[in-house]
Design an enzyme around this catalytic site. Structure first.
Site, PDB file in Angstrom:
ATOM      1  N   HIS B  54       0.845  -1.195   0.000  1.00  0.00           N
ATOM      2  CA  HIS B  54       0.000   0.000   0.000  1.00  0.00           C
ATOM      3  C   HIS B  54       0.886   1.253   0.000  1.00  0.00           C
ATOM      4  CE1 HIS B  54      -3.908  -1.927   1.804  1.00  0.00           C
ATOM      5  NE2 HIS B  54      -3.419  -2.612   0.795  1.00  0.00           N
ATOM      6  N   GLU B  56       0.881   3.830   1.858  1.00  0.00           N
ATOM      7  CA  GLU B  56       1.374   4.225   3.182  1.00  0.00           C
ATOM      8  C   GLU B  56       2.593   3.401   3.597  1.00  0.00           C
ATOM      9  OE1 GLU B  56      -1.731   3.348   2.304  1.00  0.00           O
ATOM     10  OE2 GLU B  56      -3.190   3.983   3.792  1.00  0.00           O
ATOM     11  N   CYS B  84      -6.021   1.461   6.067  1.00  0.00           N
ATOM     12  CA  CYS B  84      -6.573   0.174   6.518  1.00  0.00           C
ATOM     13  C   CYS B  84      -5.905  -0.215   7.840  1.00  0.00           C
ATOM     14  CB  CYS B  84      -6.323  -0.899   5.467  1.00  0.00           C
ATOM     15  SG  CYS B  84      -4.597  -1.421   5.353  1.00  0.00           S
ATOM     16  N   CYS B  87      -2.030  -0.568   7.626  1.00  0.00           N
ATOM     17  CA  CYS B  87      -1.334   0.720   7.564  1.00  0.00           C
ATOM     18  C   CYS B  87      -1.482   1.509   8.865  1.00  0.00           C
ATOM     19  CB  CYS B  87      -1.823   1.515   6.367  1.00  0.00           C
ATOM     20  SG  CYS B  87      -1.388   0.709   4.801  1.00  0.00           S
TER      21      CYS B  87
END
Lengths: 150, 150
Positions: B54, B56, B84, B87
């Site tokens: 992701h 992040e 999420c 993260c």
């Protein structure tokens, strides 16, 4: 326990012991597919100066690299400590089938504690979860590690 | 919005647009320290076959590598979509000071939805959280991306 631990959990505990020897918090993780050992990893937070380098993240990334499948459907994760929210989220993203974990983590765990991630209605993938395999060995290693640092 | 978006969120939106151009879900993230841009990243899940890549996570790992500080105290994270659980957990581990996120994610978000990670009593680090900066741009990009794939 009166029967021997399954091989993957023995390997995860050995990886945790190895981490302790390097001054890392002793947590180990193994990814299996059927009877195949796909990845063995341990905490590398200190080695690479990255607090996200938990054993589970390292094992998941190694397994993805080895299998090249883009996901880990059909794979199981064996880890010596209850996964945190970051690792539980990663486990759901890669679609691990089953989690076997050793020691419970009342402070940082996110499976049976805190956010109880897999029980959330928004959780998009729920693996089967087996707790307590190798718990005493895993917990003793963590306790000894932190006791030596006090 | 009648005032211009802060530069870091504009950079995060540009990173998200760049991801969309590569067939990735359009999410971008930026790490800042004071007025300094430390890292800019976007989703690389498809590029490297890793569902944990992701924006992040990529931005956090890049910032750790750049700063070499082992943590991100004093840093802020700007991301186009609500983080999420994975993260959010990573953000707490590296001790980000503030999170600015754009679009809400009712399905996968773990800040204001689902596990509401930072409100859990076991959460060991709570950043300041600012939602909605760049929300319309971020949401429109995601909507267009998924509409084109249906």
């Amino acid at each position: 326990m009166s029967f021997p631990l399954p091989e993957p959990m023995r390997l995860a505990l050995a990886a945790a012991a190895d981490a302790a020897g390097r001054g890392e918090v002793p947590v180990g993780a193994v990814v299996t597919r059927g009877a195949e050992i796909v990845a063995v990893a341990s905490n590398r937070m200190r080695a690479i100066g990255d607090p996200t380098a938990h054993a589970e993240m390292e094992a998941i990334r190694a397994a993805l690299a080895t299998l090249g499948t883009g996901r880990l459907d059909g794979c199981d994760l064996w880890v010596t400590l209850e996964p945190c929210a970051m690792c539980a989220g990663a486990i759901a993203h890669v679609r691990i089938d089953r989690i076997y974990y050793g020691a419970a983590d009342a402070k940082g765990g996110a499976v049976a504690h805190g956010p109880c991630f897999f029980t959330q209605p928004t959780c998009h993938h729920r693996p089967e979860i087996y707790a307590g395999l190798g718990e005493s060995e895993a917990a003793a290693m963590l306790k000894a590690f932190f006791a030596a640092r006090r």
